[in-house]
Design an enzyme around this catalytic site. Structure first.
Site, PDB file in Angstrom:
ATOM      1  CB  SER A   1      -8.519   0.163   5.323  1.00  0.00           C
ATOM      2  OG  SER A   1      -9.262   1.329   5.552  1.00  0.00           O
TER       3      SER A   1
ATOM      4  CB  SER B   1      -7.692   3.404   2.653  1.00  0.00           C
ATOM      5  OG  SER B   1      -7.070   2.735   3.735  1.00  0.00           O
TER       6      SER B   1
ATOM      7  CE  LYS C   1      -3.953   1.797   2.680  1.00  0.00           C
ATOM      8  NZ  LYS C   1      -4.867   1.441   3.792  1.00  0.00           N
TER       9      LYS C   1
END
Length: 559
Positions: free
Chosen positions: A211, A187, A112
């Site tokens: 997330s 996210s 990420k």
């Protein structure tokens, strides 16, 4: 005038970053833009453990593994816009010197965008963080490199990290690989899109309110959100520094359960407490579960009733476990609405001031985030009048509860909110203990993936995931099925009239015909710091599903 200059500076920065990525992709095309060779197909289809074993034995070289994964990631980026920093050349150098004796020998891992990798930007989708490469690896990256892993790309996110979508001004919008026009989640959405498409087998995301679990649910992956203190988190980048009311947790996301379990164990076996002061010194624990278990079911949180596809996935799991002889009981937690209120107020206690402080003039955030920050920043007397209207005229107790005290917190109010969190955790602990359950199963979200910009309506529908961040329980996610346009259609005459505001927003985008083919997952929840038990229960659940003929089909398996 200064605002105008700042605006054009911001536009030039994002144009420069996007051009840089395009040039990198063009440079890689002659090698990574080609189809997989038969040898590379074999490498990519092998489990992480199998590939690492072959690297250790000298049967496969790390650069060969990187080429297989890199070609798939290259294709995923072209199709889905899921990557931010494309670092294949840096990965080639790392592959040449990686630890060939480690548990993750030669395994490419995606990260990420929040993860700090030396020499690479962590823009988080903000122009202000562009062209400022971090100076050293985060502790998690150091550990994984020591284990033999090879970082090869970073993945897209929403700016602020407060959305189940993955869009920002620097990198644009990521697509769901199953159905275009839908979000892969957030996210950790770019990560989910990459892995679900088949651009890798394992990546690292974060979870502060679902997330990693919600993107895995939206995109069809396996993950486990661990409790605080199992996975290293120091040294990474965040737009909300200092937000610790609900702690962000780093977690692996994988295409298969076998890989998930192996990678999680590999991280723990590397003694992460020797890398990161935030990690508890808890070695990997081998678990043997009793033959018969007591399984709690949270079928409806009283805020948003799960949509037909999600209810079907949960019922499928419940039926599979019941046929194995496990005792199935309803679980009634302390008010889920109260959990939603506390969790969301803790995450946004500053009304997003920190997250939005990095914006250039004209730089916009996710529409759903912008909506709830606008409400939070309204004058208190306006919200008092509004909430009373909602309570006594509209008679919407859910919206009233959420609006009441939905304000930017003073220090004293924040301290009181922390006490509310601790009170809820205590009440949840008692409810679990008194119920006698071993595990809990529930949906990760009330609906499958949202269409792009769907968080504008569904911004409040985060309770099924955020509850377990609030109480810090170990939570795994298994993909179960895909939306069927006929089976999962809303009943004839269905109406949202009479629903609360949050439920109406969640259902506004539910259309089984348009959503057909989207994945649907189920959460398996254990107690705090029980990751090994949760993984073991995930394995048992997958076996139980196979026994009734249910086996999730991955997207883009290569042959």
């Amino acid at each position: 005038m200064s605002c105008v200059m700042e605006y054009f500076k911001y536009k030039n920065i994002i144009a420069g970053k996007q051009k840089q990525r395009e040039e990198i992709m063009a440079e890689l095309a002659p090698e990574y833009g080609l189809p997989l060779t038969p040898a590379e197909v074999k490498i990519f289809n092998a489990t992480v453990a199998e590939t690492a074993a072959e690297v250790k034995a000298g049967l496969v070289q790390p650069i060969e593994v990187l080429h297989a994964y890199g070609k798939r990631a290259y294709a995923a980026q072209k199709e889905l816009n899921c990557l931010t920093e494309v670092i294949f050349k840096q990965a080639e150098a790392q592959a040449a010197v990686c630890n060939k004796n480690g548990p993750l020998a030669g395994i490419p891992i995606s990260f990420k965008d929040t993860v700090s990798i030396a020499g690479v930007d962590s823009t988080l989708g903000y122009a202000r963080f562009a062209n400022k490469p971090v100076q050293q690896d985060a502790t998690l990256v150091k550990l994984l490199k020591d284990a033999g892993a090879v970082p090869y790309c970073k993945t897209n996110i929403p700016m602020t990290l407060l959305s189940y979508e993955s869009y920002n001004n620097v990198w644009g919008r990521s697509e769901n690989p199953h159905v275009k026009g839908y979000s892969p989640g957030g996210s950790s959405g770019g990560e989910a899109a990459l892995l679900a498409y088949g651009g890798g087998r394992v990546g690292m995301g974060t979870d502060v309110a679902g997330s990693v679990r919600v993107p895995s649910h939206f995109s069809g992956l396996y993950t486990v959100r661990s409790s605080y203190g199992r996975i290293p988190r120091a040294g990474n980048t965040t737009p909300t520094r200092g937000q610790d009311g609900i702690t962000s947790i780093y977690s692996p996301m994988c295409r298969s359960f076998v890989d998930l379990e192996y990678v999680f164990k590999s991280i723990i076996d590397m003694k992460p407490w020797e890398y990161d002061y935030t990690v508890h010194p808890i070695p990997w624990r081998e678990i043997t579960l009793p033959a018969k278990l007591k399984i709690g079911v949270l079928a409806d949180d009283g805020v948003v009733t799960p949509a037909p596809a999600c209810a079907r996935a949960l019922n499928t799991v419940v039926e599979a476990l019941r046929k194995q002889g496990h005792e199935i009981v309803p679980f009634v937690p302390p008010s889920p609405l109260e959990a939603l209120k506390i969790a969301t107020q803790l995450i946004c206690a500053d009304a997003g001031r920190m997250a939005t402080s990095w914006l250039y003039p004209g730089e916009k955030i996710d529409k759903g985030v912008a909506k709830f920050l606008f409400v939070e920043r309204l004058p208190r007397f306006v919200k008092t009048i509004w909430s009373l209207w909602v309570k006594y005229v509209q008679k919407d107790e859910v919206l009233y509860t959420m609006l009441n005290n939905w304000n930017e917190k003073t220090q004293l109010e924040y301290m009181d909110l922390i006490m509310e969190r601790e009170g809820y955790r205590g009440a949840f602990f008692t409810a679990w203990k008194e119920s006698g359950i071993d595990f809990l199963v529930t949906v990760p979200n009330a609906t499958p993936a949202l269409p792009h910009d769907g968080m504008f309506e569904a911004f409040g529908s985060v309770g099924y995931a955020s509850m377990f961040n609030l109480v810090d329980h170990s939570s795994g996610l298994i993909p179960i099925l895909k939306v069927d346009k006929e089976i999962d259609a809303l009943p004839a005459g269905f109406s949202t009239k009479g629903m609360n505001y949050i439920a109406r927003g969640a259902y506004r985008n539910y259309d089984a015909t348009k959503m057909a083919g989207l994945p649907v997952g189920v959460q398996i929840i254990g107690r705090r710091l029980e990751e090994e038990k949760v993984l073991k229960m995930m394995a048992r659940t997958i076996d139980a599903l196979k026994d009734i003929g249910v086996e999730y089909e991955l997207l883009n398996e290569v042959e």
